[in-house]
Design a protein around this motif. Structure first.
Motif, PDB file in Angstrom:
ATOM      1  N   GLN A 170      -4.181  -0.142  13.444  1.00  0.00           N
ATOM      2  CA  GLN A 170      -5.345  -0.844  12.900  1.00  0.00           C
ATOM      3  C   GLN A 170      -6.248   0.084  12.090  1.00  0.00           C
ATOM      4  O   GLN A 170      -7.117  -0.386  11.349  1.00  0.00           O
ATOM      5  N   LEU A 171      -6.055   1.400  12.243  1.00  0.00           N
ATOM      6  CA  LEU A 171      -6.941   2.370  11.607  1.00  0.00           C
ATOM      7  C   LEU A 171      -6.256   3.051  10.434  1.00  0.00           C
ATOM      8  O   LEU A 171      -5.034   3.126  10.367  1.00  0.00           O
ATOM      9  N   ALA A 172      -7.075   3.576   9.524  1.00  0.00           N
ATOM     10  CA  ALA A 172      -6.570   4.386   8.414  1.00  0.00           C
ATOM     11  C   ALA A 172      -6.917   5.847   8.683  1.00  0.00           C
ATOM     12  O   ALA A 172      -7.900   6.152   9.372  1.00  0.00           O
ATOM     13  N   PHE A 173      -6.107   6.750   8.137  1.00  0.00           N
ATOM     14  CA  PHE A 173      -6.332   8.182   8.301  1.00  0.00           C
ATOM     15  C   PHE A 173      -6.256   8.851   6.932  1.00  0.00           C
ATOM     16  O   PHE A 173      -5.478   8.454   6.071  1.00  0.00           O
ATOM     17  N   ASP A 174      -7.086   9.881   6.749  1.00  0.00           N
ATOM     18  CA  ASP A 174      -7.066  10.635   5.501  1.00  0.00           C
ATOM     19  C   ASP A 174      -7.470  12.066   5.817  1.00  0.00           C
ATOM     20  O   ASP A 174      -8.089  12.339   6.856  1.00  0.00           O
ATOM     21  N   LYS A 175      -7.130  12.980   4.913  1.00  0.00           N
ATOM     22  CA  LYS A 175      -7.461  14.383   5.114  1.00  0.00           C
ATOM     23  C   LYS A 175      -8.608  14.775   4.202  1.00  0.00           C
ATOM     24  O   LYS A 175      -8.630  14.419   3.022  1.00  0.00           O
ATOM     25  N   GLY A 176      -9.564  15.531   4.762  1.00  0.00           N
ATOM     26  CA  GLY A 176     -10.690  16.015   3.976  1.00  0.00           C
ATOM     27  C   GLY A 176     -11.985  15.896   4.752  1.00  0.00           C
ATOM     28  O   GLY A 176     -12.033  15.313   5.839  1.00  0.00           O
ATOM     29  N   PHE A 177     -13.042  16.466   4.195  1.00  0.00           N
ATOM     30  CA  PHE A 177     -14.361  16.298   4.795  1.00  0.00           C
ATOM     31  C   PHE A 177     -14.771  14.833   4.675  1.00  0.00           C
ATOM     32  O   PHE A 177     -14.478  14.166   3.681  1.00  0.00           O
ATOM     33  N   VAL A 178     -15.480  14.353   5.682  1.00  0.00           N
ATOM     34  CA  VAL A 178     -15.703  12.913   5.781  1.00  0.00           C
ATOM     35  C   VAL A 178     -16.470  12.362   4.584  1.00  0.00           C
ATOM     36  O   VAL A 178     -16.184  11.249   4.106  1.00  0.00           O
ATOM     37  N   HIS A 179     -17.436  13.120   4.051  1.00  0.00           N
ATOM     38  CA  HIS A 179     -18.184  12.605   2.902  1.00  0.00           C
ATOM     39  C   HIS A 179     -17.295  12.515   1.663  1.00  0.00           C
ATOM     40  O   HIS A 179     -17.451  11.601   0.851  1.00  0.00           O
ATOM     41  N   GLU A 180     -16.344  13.455   1.532  1.00  0.00           N
ATOM     42  CA  GLU A 180     -15.425  13.412   0.399  1.00  0.00           C
ATOM     43  C   GLU A 180     -14.445  12.252   0.526  1.00  0.00           C
ATOM     44  O   GLU A 180     -14.144  11.563  -0.459  1.00  0.00           O
ATOM     45  N   VAL A 181     -13.937  12.037   1.741  1.00  0.00           N
ATOM     46  CA  VAL A 181     -13.032  10.910   1.980  1.00  0.00           C
ATOM     47  C   VAL A 181     -13.748   9.591   1.690  1.00  0.00           C
ATOM     48  O   VAL A 181     -13.204   8.700   1.022  1.00  0.00           O
ATOM     49  N   ALA A 182     -14.976   9.468   2.179  1.00  0.00           N
ATOM     50  CA  ALA A 182     -15.746   8.247   1.919  1.00  0.00           C
ATOM     51  C   ALA A 182     -15.963   8.050   0.424  1.00  0.00           C
ATOM     52  O   ALA A 182     -15.834   6.928  -0.090  1.00  0.00           O
ATOM     53  N   GLY A 183     -16.288   9.127  -0.284  1.00  0.00           N
ATOM     54  CA  GLY A 183     -16.506   9.023  -1.723  1.00  0.00           C
ATOM     55  C   GLY A 183     -15.274   8.529  -2.460  1.00  0.00           C
ATOM     56  O   GLY A 183     -15.384   7.710  -3.392  1.00  0.00           O
ATOM     57  N   ARG A 184     -14.098   9.001  -2.050  1.00  0.00           N
ATOM     58  CA  ARG A 184     -12.857   8.557  -2.701  1.00  0.00           C
ATOM     59  C   ARG A 184     -12.587   7.082  -2.423  1.00  0.00           C
ATOM     60  O   ARG A 184     -12.251   6.314  -3.325  1.00  0.00           O
ATOM     61  N   HIS A 185     -12.727   6.691  -1.167  1.00  0.00           N
ATOM     62  CA  HIS A 185     -12.384   5.324  -0.786  1.00  0.00           C
ATOM     63  C   HIS A 185     -13.401   4.301  -1.292  1.00  0.00           C
ATOM     64  O   HIS A 185     -13.049   3.135  -1.506  1.00  0.00           O
ATOM     65  N   MET A 186     -14.645   4.728  -1.462  1.00  0.00           N
ATOM     66  CA  MET A 186     -15.703   3.792  -1.836  1.00  0.00           C
ATOM     67  C   MET A 186     -15.954   3.736  -3.338  1.00  0.00           C
ATOM     68  O   MET A 186     -16.872   3.041  -3.780  1.00  0.00           O
ATOM     69  N   GLN A 187     -15.189   4.426  -4.118  1.00  0.00           N
ATOM     70  CA  GLN A 187     -15.427   4.469  -5.561  1.00  0.00           C
ATOM     71  C   GLN A 187     -15.484   3.057  -6.143  1.00  0.00           C
ATOM     72  O   GLN A 187     -14.593   2.234  -5.922  1.00  0.00           O
ATOM     73  N   ASP A 188     -16.577   2.778  -6.855  1.00  0.00           N
ATOM     74  CA  ASP A 188     -16.808   1.471  -7.495  1.00  0.00           C
ATOM     75  C   ASP A 188     -16.905   0.329  -6.488  1.00  0.00           C
ATOM     76  O   ASP A 188     -16.665  -0.835  -6.832  1.00  0.00           O
ATOM     77  N   ARG A 189     -17.308   0.626  -5.250  1.00  0.00           N
ATOM     78  CA  ARG A 189     -17.399  -0.414  -4.214  1.00  0.00           C
ATOM     79  C   ARG A 189     -18.763  -0.405  -3.529  1.00  0.00           C
ATOM     80  O   ARG A 189     -18.874  -0.720  -2.350  1.00  0.00           O
ATOM     81  N   TYR A 190     -19.800  -0.059  -4.269  1.00  0.00           N
ATOM     82  CA  TYR A 190     -21.123   0.085  -3.664  1.00  0.00           C
ATOM     83  C   TYR A 190     -22.030  -1.124  -3.896  1.00  0.00           C
ATOM     84  O   TYR A 190     -23.225  -1.056  -3.630  1.00  0.00           O
ATOM     85  N   GLN A 191     -21.478  -2.221  -4.358  1.00  0.00           N
ATOM     86  CA  GLN A 191     -22.312  -3.385  -4.610  1.00  0.00           C
ATOM     87  C   GLN A 191     -22.835  -3.965  -3.286  1.00  0.00           C
ATOM     88  O   GLN A 191     -22.078  -4.184  -2.352  1.00  0.00           O
ATOM     89  N   ASN A 192     -24.132  -4.192  -3.238  1.00  0.00           N
ATOM     90  CA  ASN A 192     -24.783  -4.820  -2.079  1.00  0.00           C
ATOM     91  C   ASN A 192     -24.465  -4.074  -0.779  1.00  0.00           C
ATOM     92  O   ASN A 192     -24.107  -4.667   0.238  1.00  0.00           O
ATOM     93  N   VAL A 193     -24.626  -2.748  -0.799  1.00  0.00           N
ATOM     94  CA  VAL A 193     -24.271  -1.896   0.346  1.00  0.00           C
ATOM     95  C   VAL A 193     -25.516  -1.253   0.951  1.00  0.00           C
ATOM     96  O   VAL A 193     -26.405  -0.796   0.236  1.00  0.00           O
ATOM     97  N   ARG A 194     -25.567  -1.213   2.277  1.00  0.00           N
ATOM     98  CA  ARG A 194     -26.517  -0.393   3.026  1.00  0.00           C
ATOM     99  C   ARG A 194     -25.706   0.688   3.740  1.00  0.00           C
ATOM    100  O   ARG A 194     -24.769   0.382   4.477  1.00  0.00           O
ATOM    101  N   ALA A 195     -26.059   1.951   3.501  1.00  0.00           N
ATOM    102  CA  ALA A 195     -25.320   3.077   4.071  1.00  0.00           C
ATOM    103  C   ALA A 195     -26.073   3.674   5.247  1.00  0.00           C
ATOM    104  O   ALA A 195     -27.298   3.860   5.196  1.00  0.00           O
ATOM    105  N   TYR A 196     -25.324   3.997   6.301  1.00  0.00           N
ATOM    106  CA  TYR A 196     -25.853   4.679   7.478  1.00  0.00           C
ATOM    107  C   TYR A 196     -25.109   6.006   7.632  1.00  0.00           C
ATOM    108  O   TYR A 196     -23.876   6.035   7.596  1.00  0.00           O
TER     109      TYR A 196
END
Length: 227
Positions: A170-196
């Motif tokens: 059910q989970l995805a895995f990736d290699k890298g620092f968490v902020h970098e991984v998030a940046g890659r996966h979230m590219q162009d997907r920030y519409q109507n987003v609240r970040a914690y």
């Protein structure tokens, strides 16, 4: 890392994502811990605590028999909170024990059926698979909430072993620092987003930079940074 439960003398009202300050016998000062759980009128508070060499409360917890010991609490505190009335997609970026408050947020969102309408993206960073925890709970949340909730484990020092992929489909895995991984996966997907955000200060600072570069406004970037 240990899981800790504190039974309260009286029920506490708190918002998902908040923390309390805790003082233990024989150790000067208070330490801030975010609640993992979320219940209205909570009679117990759950935490995850990482062992910190030289940390007074950390050393006390890991080196003593703590069951039944009375501690002092102050709170709840914190502004990085979630309410179902938010009406935005949720992005959680956490490193290590910073995931605690995110679990409270996800718990409340799941209880209220929030992910039937809005999306959630969770990125949890650890160094290696042996440092990871809450994987079973993440899998349960994913099964409960469906495809609108995506959870990625970011490993900074290794690729995910085949056993992890098999054990946690059910989970995805990736290699890298968490902020970098998030940046890659979230590219162009920030519409109507609240970040914690939660975790070590350098991680939080790096994540803030990525979110600002993505044109997320400061009022939609929420964190309580602990030094």
């Amino acid at each position: 890392m240990i899981h800790l439960q504190i039974d309260l003398n009286q029920a506490m009202e708190f918002d998902a994502g908040q923390f309390v300050m805790i003082q233990v016998p024989g150790v000067a000062g208070f330490r801030g811990w975010s609640m993992v759980n979320y219940q209205r009128h909570a009679e117990t508070l759950n935490f995850v605590v990482k062992k910190k060499p030289g940390g007074g409360i950390s050393e006390w917890l890991f080196n003593n028999q703590c069951e039944g010991v009375e501690v002092e609490l102050f709170g709840p505190l914190g502004r990085a909170t979630f309410y179902p009335s938010l009406a935005k997609n949720i992005l959680c970026i956490a490193g290590g024990s910073g995931i605690a408050g995110m679990m409270s947020i996800l718990s409340r969102a799941a209880q209220d059926g929030y992910f039937t309408q809005y999306k959630g993206d969770v990125f949890f960073g650890v160094q290696t698979m042996k440092d990871a925890f809450f994987l079973h709970e993440f899998s349960q949340l994913r099964a409960q909430c469906g495809d609108k909730l995506n959870i990625t484990i970011a490993l900074s020092r290794e690729d995910a072993p085949a056993s992890a992929l098999a054990d946690y489909p059910q989970l995805a895995f990736d290699k890298g620092f968490v902020h970098e991984v998030a940046g890659r996966h979230m590219q162009d997907r920030y519409q109507n987003v609240r970040a914690y955000l939660a975790g070590p200060p350098p991680m939080v600072d790096a994540a803030v930079r990525i979110l600002l570069q993505a044109r997320l406004t400061t009022d939609n970037i929420c964190y309580d940074k602990f030094s």
